[in-house]
Scaffold this motif. Structure first.
Motif, PDB file in Angstrom:
ATOM      1  N   ASP A  41       0.833  -1.165  -0.019  1.00  0.00           N
ATOM      2  CA  ASP A  41      -0.012  -0.146  -0.071  1.00  0.00           C
ATOM      3  C   ASP A  41       0.945   1.164   0.158  1.00  0.00           C
ATOM      4  N   ARG A  42       2.028   1.215   0.896  1.00  0.00           N
ATOM      5  CA  ARG A  42       2.694   2.380   0.827  1.00  0.00           C
ATOM      6  C   ARG A  42       3.438   2.639  -0.665  1.00  0.00           C
ATOM      7  N   GLU A  43       3.997   1.580  -1.137  1.00  0.00           N
ATOM      8  CA  GLU A  43       4.524   1.618  -2.459  1.00  0.00           C
ATOM      9  C   GLU A  43       3.688   1.826  -3.472  1.00  0.00           C
ATOM     10  N   ARG A  44       2.286   1.846  -3.280  1.00  0.00           N
ATOM     11  CA  ARG A  44       0.989   2.205  -4.064  1.00  0.00           C
ATOM     12  C   ARG A  44       1.140   0.987  -5.238  1.00  0.00           C
ATOM     13  N   ARG A  45       1.446  -0.098  -5.002  1.00  0.00           N
ATOM     14  CA  ARG A  45       1.372  -1.316  -5.987  1.00  0.00           C
ATOM     15  C   ARG A  45       0.091  -2.025  -5.674  1.00  0.00           C
ATOM     16  N   ILE A  46      -0.889  -1.347  -6.543  1.00  0.00           N
ATOM     17  CA  ILE A  46      -2.174  -1.646  -6.601  1.00  0.00           C
ATOM     18  C   ILE A  46      -2.256  -3.113  -7.180  1.00  0.00           C
TER      19      ILE A  46
END
Length: 210
Positions: A41-46
């Motif tokens: 989530d922090r890396e925005r890897r949906i």
């Protein structure tokens, strides 16, 4: 042709598995599962969050996971709470559940990627008509575990398949239930897969009073 074991050069050859950790990969612990979710989530890897959640809940082999299509996961515009697929390795159907965190992350990914029901849920970046390869999936797992400080050598795609199954077994001791969830045809396969041994049996017996 290769070398004979009697050739002098044979003694100098480095074994192919030198330095590699062989055998069953460790399942993740619950706190490690949530740590990976937080990192993704922090890396925005949906996409990766959806793939990870799906792998944990479905308990599927990598070859089955990457082949899932949008229609396998959705119905009426919603992500299914239960789904059934035919396993590539055994040809046998297996059913799996999708809990709220997985349904939410899968829906977020499908809304981002768009596409039709007949398309693969996780398409290849090179050829969008194809799915990501099991090799690419394995590389992603390496990134996820390394992202929270775990050793890549200790974990693999089967770690995700084993995670929920091992937790269910530890909580219930019900091998038959785990066998069904993993889609094994023989319970002996489940015993080997979970690494069940005499110590496990004794712990279960000691916790049971009559």
């Amino acid at each position: 042709m290769g070398h004979s074991e009697y050739d002098p050069a044979f003694k100098d050859r480095r074994p192919w598995n030198a330095g590699r950790k062989l055998g069953a990969k460790r399942p993740l612990k619950p706190q490690q599962v949530w740590a990976i979710r937080f990192w993704l989530d922090r890396e925005r890897r949906i996409r990766d969050r959806a793939l990870f959640d799906l792998a944990i809940d479905s308990k599927l082999r990598g070859c089955d996971l990457v082949r899932l299509k949008v229609c396998d996961l959705t119905s009426g515009g919603r992500v299914r709470s239960r789904a059934t697929i035919v396993q590539h390795k055994t040809g046998r159907p297996v059913q799996f559940e999708l809990l709220d965190p997985a349904r939410a992350s899968i829906l977020a990914w499908l809304e981002c990627r768009g596409g039709t029901l007949d398309e693969f849920a996780f398409p290849s970046r090179i050829n969008h008509a194809a799915h990501i390869s099991t090799r690419q999936y394995a590389r992603l797992v390496d990134e996820w575990v390394a992202g929270i400080g775990l050793r890549r050598e200790d974990y693999g795609t089967h770690s995700l398949r084993r995670t929920k199954a091992s937790i269910i077994y530890k909580q219930t001791g019900n091998l038959r239930a785990v066998q069904i969830l993993l889609g094994h045809s023989k319970i002996e396969s489940t015993v080997r897969y979970l690494g069940v041994d005499v110590e496990d049996a004794l712990v279960l017996a000691e916790s049971t009073e009559i």
